[in-house]
Design a protein around this motif. Structure first.
Motif, short mmCIF file in Angstrom:
data_model
loop_
_atom_site.label_atom_id
_atom_site.label_comp_id
_atom_site.label_asym_id
_atom_site.label_seq_id
_atom_site.Cartn_x
_atom_site.Cartn_y
_atom_site.Cartn_z
N THR A 89 -41.57 52.86 118.56
CA THR A 89 -41.88 51.44 118.44
C THR A 89 -43.39 51.21 118.38
O THR A 89 -44.16 51.94 119.00
CB THR A 89 -41.31 50.66 119.65
N MET A 95 -45.17 45.45 125.00
CA MET A 95 -43.75 45.77 125.08
C MET A 95 -43.26 46.31 123.75
O MET A 95 -43.92 46.19 122.74
CB MET A 95 -43.00 44.48 125.46
N LYS A 101 -35.51 46.64 121.16
CA LYS A 101 -34.86 46.07 122.34
C LYS A 101 -33.43 45.65 122.02
O LYS A 101 -32.52 45.84 122.84
CB LYS A 101 -35.66 44.87 122.86
N THR A 102 -33.19 45.14 120.83
CA THR A 102 -31.83 44.79 120.41
C THR A 102 -30.93 46.01 120.42
O THR A 102 -29.81 45.98 120.92
CB THR A 102 -31.84 44.14 119.01
N ASP A 105 -30.26 47.04 124.05
CA ASP A 105 -29.28 46.15 124.68
C ASP A 105 -27.86 46.49 124.25
O ASP A 105 -26.92 46.36 125.03
CB ASP A 105 -29.59 44.69 124.34
N THR A 139 -40.90 50.43 131.54
CA THR A 139 -39.57 50.07 131.05
C THR A 139 -38.82 51.31 130.58
O THR A 139 -37.64 51.49 130.89
CB THR A 139 -39.70 49.05 129.90
#
Length: 182
Positions: A89, A95, A101-102, A105, A139
């Motif tokens: 990323t 972040m 992030k999708t 998740d 994270t």
């Protein structure tokens, strides 16, 4: 089995912002990965048809997801078979990208089946400050802990917001060293 499957999960622009098109295999050396018997699967979340997790729990954390998009149909089968997941990323406001992030998740639909894998983080950002990657790495480390993954390394390309900056840095060499150890 001698083969490992590298899975690169890209966030928005991971293939265009991160090294402007250089993928994991070129970072680690195309010949190196193939000679070692590795397969590489690239998923570009920025160009894929994806949906965010709806939190509906229809999957009961054991799949399938209610969405029949590229994550469910293309990525998830590869992830379930993979030995190593490489999260790639660009850094946006300390972040990961929203696209990565999708994808993360959506791990929810197969949480138990995605445990006990190896993982790696590759990220780039223009900022060269020592603090630049703190939120992202925290994270990532928490994700690794929760998913019971084994982290094989992180390549954090600070001060590298363009391909030319990455190519002239030590970061591709770091990625190759990690790849050679696998």
């Amino acid at each position: 089995m001698n083969r490992r499957e590298f899975l690169k999960l890209g966030g928005m622009g991971a293939l265009t912002v991160f090294l402007s098109g250089c993928g994991l295999s070129s970072l680690m050396g195309e010949e190196t990965t193939k000679a070692a018997g590795h397969d590489v699967f690239v998923f570009d979340a920025a160009k894929a048809d994806t949906h965010p997790c709806a939190g509906c729990d229809a999957c009961h954390m054991d799949g399938p997801c209610v969405y029949t998009d590229d994550i469910e149909n293309t990525l998830m089968p590869k992830m379930l078979d993979a030995d190593l997941l490489v999260l790639v990323t660009p850094l946006y406001y300390w972040m990961m990208s929203a696209q990565l992030k999708t994808v993360i998740d959506r791990f929810y639909a197969r949480t138990g089946k995605l445990h006990h894998k190896k993982s790696m983080l590759i990220a780039t950002c223009y900022d060269s400050g020592s603090h630049a990657m703190d939120v992202l790495t925290a994270t990532y480390k928490r994700l690794v802990e929760y998913m019971e993954w084994t982290d094989v390394g992180m390549v954090l390309g600070t001060g590298c917001g363009a391909r030319s900056l990455v190519e002239s840095s030590e970061f591709p060499g770091q990625a190759r060293q990690i790849g050679a150890r696998l």
